[in-house]
Structures are given as C-alpha cells and as structure tokens.
Motif scaffolding. Structure first.
Motif, PDB file in Angstrom:
ATOM      1  N   THR A  27       0.817  -1.219   0.000  1.00  0.00           N
ATOM      2  CA  THR A  27       0.000   0.000   0.000  1.00  0.00           C
ATOM      3  C   THR A  27       0.854   1.275   0.000  1.00  0.00           C
ATOM      4  N   GLU A  28       1.637   1.456   1.067  1.00  0.00           N
ATOM      5  CA  GLU A  28       2.293   2.751   1.260  1.00  0.00           C
ATOM      6  C   GLU A  28       3.285   3.153   0.156  1.00  0.00           C
ATOM      7  N   PRO A  29       4.019   2.214  -0.439  1.00  0.00           N
ATOM      8  CA  PRO A  29       4.972   2.653  -1.488  1.00  0.00           C
ATOM      9  C   PRO A  29       4.278   3.301  -2.696  1.00  0.00           C
ATOM     10  N   TYR A  30       2.944   3.184  -2.765  1.00  0.00           N
ATOM     11  CA  TYR A  30       2.226   3.708  -3.932  1.00  0.00           C
ATOM     12  C   TYR A  30       1.434   4.972  -3.620  1.00  0.00           C
ATOM     13  N   ASN A  31       1.501   5.442  -2.375  1.00  0.00           N
ATOM     14  CA  ASN A  31       0.727   6.635  -2.026  1.00  0.00           C
ATOM     15  C   ASN A  31       1.197   7.354  -0.746  1.00  0.00           C
ATOM     16  N   ASP A  32       2.054   6.747   0.036  1.00  0.00           N
ATOM     17  CA  ASP A  32       2.506   7.302   1.312  1.00  0.00           C
ATOM     18  C   ASP A  32       1.330   7.689   2.220  1.00  0.00           C
ATOM     19  N   CYS A  33       0.296   6.859   2.216  1.00  0.00           N
ATOM     20  CA  CYS A  33      -0.937   7.229   2.937  1.00  0.00           C
ATOM     21  C   CYS A  33      -0.730   7.348   4.450  1.00  0.00           C
ATOM     22  N   ASN A  34       0.319   6.751   4.993  1.00  0.00           N
ATOM     23  CA  ASN A  34       0.554   6.892   6.446  1.00  0.00           C
ATOM     24  C   ASN A  34       1.733   7.821   6.749  1.00  0.00           C
ATOM     25  N   ASN A  35       2.163   8.541   5.743  1.00  0.00           N
ATOM     26  CA  ASN A  35       3.241   9.538   5.909  1.00  0.00           C
ATOM     27  C   ASN A  35       4.490   8.972   6.578  1.00  0.00           C
ATOM     28  N   ARG A  36       4.870   7.768   6.227  1.00  0.00           N
ATOM     29  CA  ARG A  36       6.091   7.251   6.856  1.00  0.00           C
ATOM     30  C   ARG A  36       7.064   6.662   5.841  1.00  0.00           C
ATOM     31  N   ASN A  37       6.805   6.894   4.558  1.00  0.00           N
ATOM     32  CA  ASN A  37       7.796   6.459   3.565  1.00  0.00           C
ATOM     33  C   ASN A  37       9.082   7.250   3.765  1.00  0.00           C
ATOM     34  N   LYS A  38      10.203   6.539   3.584  1.00  0.00           N
ATOM     35  CA  LYS A  38      11.499   7.239   3.684  1.00  0.00           C
ATOM     36  C   LYS A  38      12.100   7.203   2.290  1.00  0.00           C
ATOM     37  N   ILE A  39      12.141   8.352   1.653  1.00  0.00           N
ATOM     38  CA  ILE A  39      12.629   8.368   0.270  1.00  0.00           C
ATOM     39  C   ILE A  39      13.910   9.182   0.190  1.00  0.00           C
ATOM     40  N   PRO A  77      16.945  12.988  -3.432  1.00  0.00           N
ATOM     41  CA  PRO A  77      17.069  13.260  -4.873  1.00  0.00           C
ATOM     42  C   PRO A  77      16.116  12.422  -5.738  1.00  0.00           C
ATOM     43  N   ASN A  78      15.479  11.427  -5.144  1.00  0.00           N
ATOM     44  CA  ASN A  78      14.540  10.606  -5.929  1.00  0.00           C
ATOM     45  C   ASN A  78      13.073  10.878  -5.605  1.00  0.00           C
ATOM     46  N   LEU A  79      12.820  11.949  -4.818  1.00  0.00           N
ATOM     47  CA  LEU A  79      11.429  12.231  -4.437  1.00  0.00           C
ATOM     48  C   LEU A  79      10.511  12.415  -5.644  1.00  0.00           C
ATOM     49  N   GLU A  80      10.953  13.252  -6.571  1.00  0.00           N
ATOM     50  CA  GLU A  80      10.123  13.513  -7.757  1.00  0.00           C
ATOM     51  C   GLU A  80       9.935  12.254  -8.592  1.00  0.00           C
ATOM     52  N   TYR A  81      11.012  11.480  -8.692  1.00  0.00           N
ATOM     53  CA  TYR A  81      10.985  10.245  -9.480  1.00  0.00           C
ATOM     54  C   TYR A  81       9.942   9.270  -8.915  1.00  0.00           C
ATOM     55  N   VAL A  82       9.943   9.167  -7.594  1.00  0.00           N
ATOM     56  CA  VAL A  82       8.989   8.280  -6.920  1.00  0.00           C
ATOM     57  C   VAL A  82       7.565   8.801  -7.114  1.00  0.00           C
ATOM     58  N   GLN A  83       7.415  10.105  -6.949  1.00  0.00           N
ATOM     59  CA  GLN A  83       6.087  10.721  -7.131  1.00  0.00           C
ATOM     60  C   GLN A  83       5.525  10.362  -8.507  1.00  0.00           C
ATOM     61  N   LYS A  84       6.342  10.589  -9.539  1.00  0.00           N
ATOM     62  CA  LYS A  84       5.851  10.403 -10.913  1.00  0.00           C
ATOM     63  C   LYS A  84       5.691   8.915 -11.254  1.00  0.00           C
ATOM     64  N   GLU A 121       1.932   8.234  -9.059  1.00  0.00           N
ATOM     65  CA  GLU A 121       0.983   8.703 -10.095  1.00  0.00           C
ATOM     66  C   GLU A 121       0.682   7.668 -11.162  1.00  0.00           C
ATOM     67  N   ASP A 122       1.218   6.472 -11.040  1.00  0.00           N
ATOM     68  CA  ASP A 122       1.022   5.477 -12.104  1.00  0.00           C
ATOM     69  C   ASP A 122      -0.188   4.577 -11.796  1.00  0.00           C
ATOM     70  N   LYS A 123      -1.316   4.951 -12.346  1.00  0.00           N
ATOM     71  CA  LYS A 123      -2.583   4.247 -12.051  1.00  0.00           C
ATOM     72  C   LYS A 123      -2.597   2.816 -12.601  1.00  0.00           C
ATOM     73  N   LYS A 124      -1.939   2.634 -13.751  1.00  0.00           N
ATOM     74  CA  LYS A 124      -1.884   1.290 -14.332  1.00  0.00           C
ATOM     75  C   LYS A 124      -1.131   0.344 -13.375  1.00  0.00           C
ATOM     76  N   ARG A 163      11.395  -1.487  -0.826  1.00  0.00           N
ATOM     77  CA  ARG A 163      12.643  -1.201  -0.111  1.00  0.00           C
ATOM     78  C   ARG A 163      13.256   0.129  -0.576  1.00  0.00           C
ATOM     79  N   ILE A 164      12.771   0.644  -1.710  1.00  0.00           N
ATOM     80  CA  ILE A 164      13.248   1.955  -2.173  1.00  0.00           C
ATOM     81  C   ILE A 164      12.284   3.046  -1.704  1.00  0.00           C
ATOM     82  N   ALA A 165      10.964   2.809  -1.875  1.00  0.00           N
ATOM     83  CA  ALA A 165      10.007   3.880  -1.608  1.00  0.00           C
ATOM     84  C   ALA A 165       9.318   3.756  -0.260  1.00  0.00           C
ATOM     85  N   GLY A 166       9.428   2.616   0.413  1.00  0.00           N
ATOM     86  CA  GLY A 166       8.671   2.422   1.652  1.00  0.00           C
ATOM     87  C   GLY A 166       9.447   2.815   2.895  1.00  0.00           C
ATOM     88  N   MET A 167       9.007   2.269   4.009  1.00  0.00           N
ATOM     89  CA  MET A 167       9.578   2.647   5.303  1.00  0.00           C
ATOM     90  C   MET A 167      10.813   1.817   5.667  1.00  0.00           C
TER      91      MET A 167
END
Ligand code: SR1
Ligand code: MG
Length: 409
Positions: free
Chosen positions: A183-195, A198-205, A209-212, A352-356
């Motif tokens: 769940t969290e690596p795809y939306n950070d819904c619990n505000n605890r992802n550690k990114i 320099p890759n914040l924007e990359y993760v965001q996009k 943002e990737d619905k597929k 392990r890249i985008a999560g906690m």
C-alpha cells in the motif's frame, strides 16, 4: 548470576540471558563460563548469543518486546514468536538441515531458544562485503520447493492443511506487510515512507501517479490476502538467511502464514538484485565488480531454473490430489506461481526503495549519483516485473530484462 524465576514476562537485558538459559535448559554445564552479546539487527526483536567460553558451545535466545526496534511507537502482540517456533519445526520436517533447530519456546517470557548457526554469516552482511556463496542457488531452490509445495493442497491432506491455515492466521504481522509492501509505497498514505531526497520527484511520478501500476499492485495484494496456497516464510530476504561456503540456514519466519508461494520466491529474487546494485555501485575495481555482479546474476538465473526443475520433479513424485494429476494441470499451476513470483519480486524491489523499511545494500551506497541510479534501476525493473509478470518464466528472462534496463541508465 541473577536468581530470577522467569515466571512473569519482562524484557531481558544481556546480563539476564545466561541465567535464563540455565533455568530453562540443561544445554550448558553448571560451571559454564558465560559470555553474552546482543547480536540482533532486525527491525522487531532482541537476539542474544550465549556462549560458554570453556567449551565454546553457544545458543541463541530471541525475545519479543512489546514495541518494535524499528519504531518504538509500533506495537505487536508479544507472543508472536509462537508462530515462528512452530513453523521452524514444520519447515525442518520439510527441508531438514536448511532450518536451525528450536530447543524451546517459552510462552511466559515470549522467548525462543534455538541452535546457534555457528560459522555462518548473515547473507546480507556477506553480500555487502561482496562475498560469494556457491551453494545458495541449490539450497534455496530446495528450501522453496520443499517448504512451499509440501505444505500445499497439491500434496497435503486438505483437512490437515485447513487446520494449519487456521493455526497460522497471523493478522498483525500480515498487516505490516499489507501496509509496508502493498500500500504505502504507492501513495505514502501513512506519511512514513522514507525516500532518498534526490529521488522524491521520481517516486512521485513513477510510483504515486502510475494508475496502471496501482491496478496490478491491487491484484497482487488481493492474491496475497486471499490465496492460502502454501505455508510461507513470509519475509524471506537475505537478512533471514545465514550462510557459508558449504551450507545455508533459513530462519526468522515470524511473518509466516498461508499465502501465495510466489511471495517467498519473489522476495529471494528481489534481494539478490539489491546485492547486484550494491556491488555495481560500490566496487571500484572493474574485474572484481564484474566477478561479483556476474555471480549474483548467475545465482538468480540458477535459483529460478533449479526451482523450476525441482518443482516439477517434486510435483510428480508427491502430488496426492486426484484432480491435480490431470494432464497439463501441473504446467498451468506452475505458470501461475511464476507470474506471482515476478510480481512479488517487483513489490519487494519497490517497497525497499520507496517504503519505510530499507536494505543496507542500497542505503550503504555513499555516492549520491550512484544511489540515485541504483534506485531508479530497481524501480523501473520492479515495475516491469509487476506489469509484465507473465513473461518471467526462466532465470534468463529476469537477467535479460534487468540488463536491458541497466543499459538505459
Ligand atoms: C515494521 S517491520 C519492517 C520490516 O522488517 C521486517 O523484516 C519485515 O520485512 C518488515 O516489513
Ligand atoms: Mg526478520
């Protein structure tokens, strides 16, 4: 030595564990000369090594605390080790010497006393020191086939298997995986992802943002929640493996439950790719780098291919269900497991890249540009193994897709 009776729970300190072991087991002589260390570096529990300096004999004590080491605000039932000690016994039946022996699970102190895996190193530590382990593919493929296939409805009496499903309902540990992996690596819904900043924007996009991608992750999440296929280890990364040149131990299965086989398989594959990225980014000498990284790719390829061979062989030898013996069922069933394995490889890579919860293979890369590149390679490859999971059938399918992506960065 303290005179505790250990008849009510408290969190032990290093000075308590020798007396604790002496109270509970007759493993050491009365006049043992103890040396105790806290050696745990996991996210959840406390692990102690107790050694008698006279004889050199040693033992491990693993105790659960009420809050987690990774975050004192996170809590889990303190009796969670019960499931772990039980599954270690079952896996030992299926996989023999690939699992350490449990001597005791103490329901009062919520502690397990188990075999010390002497002369073995934690595999993640070894790999980040760029050591190689020639037996790994052989051992892990045996572990996976035996522990997964023999606990499934293909082989096991269906009523006995249902009793095990019940026994291994593990809601709190599974909830961690459902949140942290699915769940969290795809939306950070619990505000605890550690990114890595320099890759914040990359993760965001590329992730948020990737619905597929979200649709395929949702499908894999519900497969994880609903497919009680096999008794899983549940957290089979390289920190759950102790290894040397001749032997492999798989341990730490506290996330065990009945779930899809591909989850364990995918975790193994993903964690080898982390080791590749660490070697690629941190080894300076070209020849040494090539040797280590080739070993990792070769090990991934062999692990998948040996799994495939051993799976079919064991299926044919051990299948008991009458309808599972139907022509072409094995091929169909095997294919679904391979697609799941690829999907879960991607989920582990991404979380392990985008999560906690991170892995040192990546966080130890000190050069900022190299870490940025490693993380982007893994996110891109992870997405491909999720989105195109049906195409990953053999070891070489992983290697080819991975090399193509590496060449783009
Ligand atoms: C809150 S626990 C974080 C992670 O550590 C464990 O080893 C599992 O991988 C879990 O997801
Ligand atoms: Mg663990």
């Amino acid at each position: 030595m303290s005179e505790q009776k250990y008849d009510s729970y408290f969190l032990m300190k290093v000075d308590d564990v020798a007396s604790y072991v002496q109270t509970k087991l007759s493993f050491f002589p009365k006049n043992a000369n103890f040396e105790c260390k806290e050696i745990g570096d996991g996210n959840l529990n406390y692990v102690f090594r107790v050694k008698d300096k006279n004889t050199g004999k040693s033992i491990i004590v693993k105790q659960a605390g009420t809050s987690l080491r990774i975050d004192k605000n996170m809590h889990l039932p303190v009796d969670r080790g019960k499931i772990e000690s039980r599954i270690l016994g079952i896996q030992k039946e299926y996989t023999k010497d690939l699992v350490p022996e449990v001597y005791l699970y103490d329901t009062v102190m919520c502690a397990m006393i188990m075999e010390d895996m002497v002369k073995h190193t934690m595999m993640r530590t070894g790999l980040t020191e760029h050591k190689t382990f020639p037996r790994f593919a052989e051992d892990i493929s045996t572990f996976l086939v035996n522990s997964l296939l023999l606990s499934s409805d293909i082989v096991k009496n269906h009523k006995e298997k249902k009793n095990l499903v019940k026994e291994f309902i593990n809601p709190d540990l599974c909830e961690i995986t459902e949140d942290l992996v699915f769940t969290e690596p795809y939306n950070d819904c619990n505000n605890r992802n550690k990114i890595f900043p320099p890759n914040l924007e990359y993760v965001q996009k590329n992730l948020y943002e990737d619905k597929k991608l979200h649709l395929e992750v949702a499908k894999l999440k519900f497969e994880f929640l609903n497919n009680a296929q096999s008794l899983l280890h549940g957290d089979l990364h390289t920190g759950s493996i102790f290894i040397n040149q001749n032997h492999t131990f798989v341990f730490d299965p506290e996330f065990a439950f009945y779930g899809p086989m591909g989850y364990d398989i995918g975790n193994v594959i993903a964690n080898l790719f982390f080791a590749w990225c660490n070697g690629d980014a941190t080894i300076d000498d070209d020849e040494e780098k090539d040797k280590f990284c080739s070993y990792i790719l070769d090990t991934i390829e062999k692990s998948v291919d040996l799994f495939n061979d051993k799976f079919d062989k064991s299926f044919k030898e051990n299948v008991t269900d009458r309808m599972a013996k139907t022509d072409q069922f094995m091929e169909y069933y095997h294919d679904t497991i391979l697609a799941d394995s690829a999907g879960y490889t991607g989920l582990e890579l991404i979380r392990r890249i985008a999560g906690m919860a991170k892995v040192i293979d990546i966080t130890n890369i000190k050069d900022e540009k190299k870490r940025v590149r490693a993380e982007r390679i893994l996110i891109t490859f992870g997405k491909e193994t999720i989105l195109d999971r049906n195409k990953f059938k053999n070891g070489s399918d992983y290697i080819k897709a991975f090399k193509d992506i590496v060449a783009r960065f």
